[in-house]
Design a protein around this motif. Structure first.
Motif, PDB file in Angstrom:
ATOM      1  N   LYS A   1       0.832  -1.208   0.000  1.00 31.64           N
ATOM      2  CA  LYS A   1       0.000   0.000   0.000  1.00 31.64           C
ATOM      3  C   LYS A   1       0.865   1.256   0.000  1.00 31.64           C
ATOM      4  CE  LYS A   1      -4.104  -1.781   0.033  1.00 31.64           C
ATOM      5  NZ  LYS A   1      -4.984  -1.644  -1.116  1.00 31.64           N
ATOM      6  N   MET A   2       1.998   1.209   0.718  1.00 34.71           N
ATOM      7  CA  MET A   2       2.908   2.355   0.716  1.00 34.71           C
ATOM      8  C   MET A   2       3.426   2.620  -0.690  1.00 34.71           C
ATOM      9  SD  MET A   2       5.299   2.092   4.049  1.00 34.71           S
ATOM     10  CE  MET A   2       4.687   1.209   5.461  1.00 34.71           C
ATOM     11  N   LEU A   3       3.783   1.550  -1.394  1.00 29.08           N
ATOM     12  CA  LEU A   3       4.302   1.719  -2.748  1.00 29.08           C
ATOM     13  C   LEU A   3       3.221   2.261  -3.687  1.00 29.08           C
ATOM     14  CD1 LEU A   3       6.492  -1.511  -3.002  1.00 29.08           C
ATOM     15  CD2 LEU A   3       7.231   0.838  -2.500  1.00 29.08           C
ATOM     16  N   GLU A   4       1.995   1.791  -3.517  1.00 29.18           N
ATOM     17  CA  GLU A   4       0.882   2.322  -4.311  1.00 29.18           C
ATOM     18  C   GLU A   4       0.692   3.815  -4.032  1.00 29.18           C
ATOM     19  OE1 GLU A   4      -2.736   0.098  -3.680  1.00 29.18           O
ATOM     20  OE2 GLU A   4      -1.752  -1.791  -4.223  1.00 29.18           O
ATOM     21  N   ARG A   5       0.734   4.173  -2.760  1.00 25.65           N
ATOM     22  CA  ARG A   5       0.551   5.577  -2.378  1.00 25.65           C
ATOM     23  C   ARG A   5       1.686   6.437  -2.933  1.00 25.65           C
ATOM     24  NH1 ARG A   5      -2.343   9.809  -2.251  1.00 25.65           N
ATOM     25  NH2 ARG A   5      -1.743  11.310  -0.671  1.00 25.65           N
ATOM     26  N   LEU A   6       2.914   5.914  -2.891  1.00 30.37           N
ATOM     27  CA  LEU A   6       4.045   6.651  -3.453  1.00 30.37           C
ATOM     28  C   LEU A   6       3.834   6.897  -4.943  1.00 30.37           C
ATOM     29  CD1 LEU A   6       7.070   5.046  -1.623  1.00 30.37           C
ATOM     30  CD2 LEU A   6       6.505   7.476  -1.669  1.00 30.37           C
ATOM     31  N   ASP A   7       3.297   5.910  -5.646  1.00 28.42           N
ATOM     32  CA  ASP A   7       3.014   6.071  -7.062  1.00 28.42           C
ATOM     33  C   ASP A   7       1.960   7.162  -7.279  1.00 28.42           C
ATOM     34  OD1 ASP A   7       3.432   5.302  -9.794  1.00 28.42           O
ATOM     35  OD2 ASP A   7       1.480   4.292  -9.735  1.00 28.42           O
ATOM     36  N   GLU A   8       0.915   7.158  -6.452  1.00 29.27           N
ATOM     37  CA  GLU A   8      -0.122   8.193  -6.535  1.00 29.27           C
ATOM     38  C   GLU A   8       0.475   9.583  -6.302  1.00 29.27           C
ATOM     39  OE1 GLU A   8      -3.025   7.196  -3.584  1.00 29.27           O
ATOM     40  OE2 GLU A   8      -3.616   5.345  -4.599  1.00 29.27           O
ATOM     41  N   ILE A   9       1.337   9.673  -5.304  1.00 26.86           N
ATOM     42  CA  ILE A   9       1.966  10.956  -4.974  1.00 26.86           C
ATOM     43  C   ILE A   9       2.826  11.439  -6.136  1.00 26.86           C
ATOM     44  CG2 ILE A   9       3.716  12.039  -3.493  1.00 26.86           C
ATOM     45  CD1 ILE A   9       2.557  10.307  -1.182  1.00 26.86           C
ATOM     46  N   ALA A  10       3.588  10.525  -6.746  1.00 26.87           N
ATOM     47  CA  ALA A  10       4.450  10.903  -7.869  1.00 26.87           C
ATOM     48  C   ALA A  10       3.624  11.447  -9.029  1.00 26.87           C
ATOM     49  CB  ALA A  10       5.279   9.703  -8.310  1.00 26.87           C
ATOM     50  N   VAL A  11       2.499  10.804  -9.304  1.00 25.72           N
ATOM     51  CA  VAL A  11       1.629  11.278 -10.387  1.00 25.72           C
ATOM     52  C   VAL A  11       1.095  12.670 -10.066  1.00 25.72           C
ATOM     53  CG1 VAL A  11      -0.590  10.862 -11.544  1.00 25.72           C
ATOM     54  CG2 VAL A  11       1.003   8.968 -11.195  1.00 25.72           C
ATOM     55  N   LYS A  12       0.650  12.862  -8.818  1.00 28.51           N
ATOM     56  CA  LYS A  12       0.123  14.171  -8.428  1.00 28.51           C
ATOM     57  C   LYS A  12       1.195  15.255  -8.485  1.00 28.51           C
ATOM     58  CE  LYS A  12      -3.695  12.699  -5.494  1.00 28.51           C
ATOM     59  NZ  LYS A  12      -4.258  12.726  -4.134  1.00 28.51           N
ATOM     60  N   LEU A  13       2.415  14.914  -8.073  1.00 27.67           N
ATOM     61  CA  LEU A  13       3.490  15.902  -8.075  1.00 27.67           C
ATOM     62  C   LEU A  13       3.917  16.285  -9.492  1.00 27.67           C
ATOM     63  CD1 LEU A  13       5.704  14.729  -5.075  1.00 27.67           C
ATOM     64  CD2 LEU A  13       4.295  16.789  -5.214  1.00 27.67           C
ATOM     65  N   ASP A  14       3.600  15.429 -10.469  1.00 27.31           N
ATOM     66  CA  ASP A  14       3.905  15.759 -11.862  1.00 27.31           C
ATOM     67  C   ASP A  14       2.909  16.751 -12.454  1.00 27.31           C
ATOM     68  OD1 ASP A  14       6.250  14.386 -12.249  1.00 27.31           O
ATOM     69  OD2 ASP A  14       5.284  12.566 -12.981  1.00 27.31           O
ATOM     70  N   SER A  15       1.831  17.022 -11.734  1.00 25.14           N
ATOM     71  CA  SER A  15       0.836  17.981 -12.228  1.00 25.14           C
ATOM     72  C   SER A  15       1.065  19.336 -11.569  1.00 25.14           C
ATOM     73  CB  SER A  15      -0.573  17.471 -11.931  1.00 25.14           C
ATOM     74  OG  SER A  15      -0.789  17.382 -10.538  1.00 25.14           O
TER      75      SER A  15
END
Length: 72
Positions: A13-27
């Motif tokens: 779940k941490m890795l999934e959340r990190l992926d979500e955060i990375a996508v958001k930070l790219d916007s």
């Protein structure tokens, strides 16, 4: 957005959340939201590294036992 507590979250779940955060930070985000996400990501990385280190330590303890079992 306040940083979430990560101590009860499974590694996957941490890795999934990190992926979500990375996508958001790219916007394009407001600075305060980007900083909060960055802070949360750093916390997730630290906690996931801790969990991985603990797993590696357990494997090192168990590995000699499996080697002994192979020799028998």
């Amino acid at each position: 957005m306040p940083a979430k507590k990560n101590t009860d979250m499974p590694l996957e779940k941490m890795l999934e959340r990190l992926d979500e955060i990375a996508v958001k930070l790219d916007s394009d985000l407001p600075l305060d939201e980007a900083l909060a996400l960055y802070e949360e990501g750093v916390g997730l990385i630290k906690e996931s590294n801790r969990l991985i280190s603990e797993a590696e330590a357990k494997i090192k303890v168990l590995a000699p036992a499996t080697e002994d079992a192979k020799d028998e």
